[in-house]
Design a protein around this motif. Structure first.
Motif, mmCIF file in Angstrom:
data_model
loop_
_atom_site.group_PDB
_atom_site.id
_atom_site.type_symbol
_atom_site.label_atom_id
_atom_site.label_comp_id
_atom_site.label_asym_id
_atom_site.label_seq_id
_atom_site.Cartn_x
_atom_site.Cartn_y
_atom_site.Cartn_z
ATOM 1 N N UNK A 1 11.839 19.188 -93.947
ATOM 2 C CA UNK A 1 10.785 18.170 -93.836
ATOM 3 C C UNK A 1 10.911 17.397 -92.518
ATOM 4 N N UNK B 1 10.289 19.720 -89.368
ATOM 5 C CA UNK B 1 8.854 19.959 -89.126
ATOM 6 C C UNK B 1 8.206 18.702 -88.531
ATOM 7 N N UNK B 2 8.521 17.554 -89.122
ATOM 8 C CA UNK B 2 7.932 16.290 -88.647
ATOM 9 C C UNK B 2 8.306 16.043 -87.182
ATOM 10 N N UNK C 1 6.258 18.333 -84.863
ATOM 11 C CA UNK C 1 4.870 17.874 -84.739
ATOM 12 C C UNK C 1 4.839 16.658 -83.799
ATOM 13 N N UNK D 1 -6.563 21.480 -83.145
ATOM 14 C CA UNK D 1 -5.472 20.661 -83.716
ATOM 15 C C UNK D 1 -6.034 19.396 -84.356
ATOM 16 N N UNK E 1 -8.300 16.730 -92.619
ATOM 17 C CA UNK E 1 -7.243 16.316 -93.566
ATOM 18 C C UNK E 1 -7.320 14.820 -93.866
ATOM 19 N N UNK F 1 -5.485 14.643 -97.299
ATOM 20 C CA UNK F 1 -4.395 13.779 -97.752
ATOM 21 C C UNK F 1 -4.826 12.831 -98.862
ATOM 22 N N UNK G 1 2.024 17.275 -99.525
ATOM 23 C CA UNK G 1 0.950 17.567 -98.584
ATOM 24 C C UNK G 1 1.450 17.509 -97.136
ATOM 25 N N UNK G 2 2.236 16.475 -96.825
ATOM 26 C CA UNK G 2 2.747 16.323 -95.449
ATOM 27 C C UNK G 2 3.647 17.511 -95.103
ATOM 28 N N UNK G 3 4.492 17.915 -96.042
ATOM 29 C CA UNK G 3 5.396 19.050 -95.808
ATOM 30 C C UNK G 3 4.589 20.303 -95.442
ATOM 31 N N UNK H 1 1.418 20.546 -94.507
ATOM 32 C CA UNK H 1 0.592 20.376 -93.297
ATOM 33 C C UNK H 1 1.448 20.535 -92.039
ATOM 34 N N UNK H 2 2.621 19.900 -92.021
ATOM 35 C CA UNK H 2 3.503 20.029 -90.856
ATOM 36 C C UNK H 2 3.934 21.480 -90.671
ATOM 37 N N UNK H 3 4.257 22.125 -91.772
ATOM 38 C CA UNK H 3 4.662 23.542 -91.730
ATOM 39 C C UNK H 3 3.524 24.383 -91.129
ATOM 40 N N UNK I 1 1.073 23.382 -89.162
ATOM 41 C CA UNK I 1 0.893 23.073 -87.734
ATOM 42 C C UNK I 1 1.933 23.807 -86.880
ATOM 43 N N UNK I 2 3.168 23.886 -87.370
ATOM 44 C CA UNK I 2 4.219 24.577 -86.605
ATOM 45 C C UNK I 2 3.894 26.068 -86.519
#
Lengths: 142, 134
Positions: free
Chosen positions: A47, A50-51, A54, A89, A96, A101, B45-47, B49-51, B53-54
């Motif tokens: 987690x 990835x954050x 980004x 992007x 979202x 979200x 959702x954040x997990x 979405x970030x995945x 995007x990568x």
């Protein structure tokens, strides 16, 4: 037109800078540290990784818009591709924000509401501006 | 020299395609859905979405390396992009060595070493693309 787009890029760069700075507060506001405690160590690590990547991408966009404006306005295929990439992007991000979200879990404070609206405006601006910039790089208005 | 190096960038593109496939294999293997089931909806959702995007970023890099590798060797912007991706992959090596849980890495030692070599190779190729004489 080019001068206007140059100013628009400066503003986008300013927006990216604000986003990068705000990103240090977002985990706190959304309570990531506490909410991730229930996950396995590997999922927590993924987690945050990835954050972080980004976040690094946003830093790259910031450097690009502040330091390479001439290149982004060069009208070359490479500049058009980059604008298309950034447009995609932020288009996904806008989608979202409105339809993806579930922000019901975020505390409904005045500060959070203001922050949410400012971020939404920034994402919309970036989407629209990079669409215009893509059009310019493809030969529009020249 | 530049022509020879384009082959290395194409190889980097193929490695990136492999990484995209690996991401889709990793999700069920590491049990993303199962492990995230008990967490808040927004965290899930954040997990994802970030995945996503990568994966999108790596896909764009693969496309660039396979289709237009010469752009990464151009002075100015090409060099900046190569530099960014050199840092991107070098930092991934550091993350794996210093941040990821040692017990988890030991459990999957083959894949741990395999991906370290993959990330290191990408870091070296993009660092060379940044520094190579034009």
């Amino acid at each position: 037109m080019k001068e206007l787009l140059n100013d628009g890029l400066m503003f986008a760069g300013f927006g990216f800078t604000m986003l990068v700075i705000a990103s240090f507060w977002i985990p706190k506001i959304l309570g990531w540290k506490e909410k991730l405690l229930g996950l396995t160590p590997l999922m927590r690590e993924l987690f945050w990784t990835y954050a972080a990547y980004v976040f690094a991408s946003h830093v790259f966009f910031m450097i690009l818009t502040l330091g390479f404006r001439d290149w982004l306005l060069s009208g070359t295929p490479a500049a058009a591709v980059m604008c298309g990439f950034i447009l995609f992007w932020w288009t996904v991000r806008v989608y979202l924000q409105f339809f993806g979200f579930d922000l019901a879990e975020v505390k409904d404070t005045r500060l959070n509401r203001i922050a949410k609206h400012l971020l939404t405006l920034l994402f919309l601006y970036l989407m629209i501006f990079f669409a215009i910039l893509l059009w310019w790089n493809l030969g529009g208005a020249r | 020299m530049t022509l020879d190096f384009i082959l290395f960038l194409r190889l980097a593109g193929l490695i990136c395609v492999g990484l995209i496939v690996a991401n889709f294999v990793a999700a069920p293997r590491l049990g993303y859905a199962r492990n995230l089931a008990g967490s808040d909806k927004l965290v899930r959702q954040i997990f994802y979405v970030h995945c996503a995007y990568i994966v999108f970023l790596i896909a764009a890099l693969a496309l660039l390396c396979l289709g237009w590798p010469e752009l990464l060797l151009e002075p100015g912007m090409g060099r900046v992009m190569s530099g960014f991706f050199a840092l991107f992959w070098a930092s991934r090596v550091v993350v794996q060595l210093t941040y990821y849980d040692k017990m988890e890495r030991r459990k999957e030692r083959f894949w741990d070493v395999f991906f370290l070599i993959v990330f290191l190779s990408l870091a070296v190729i993009f660092a060379a693309a940044t520094l190579i004489e034009r």
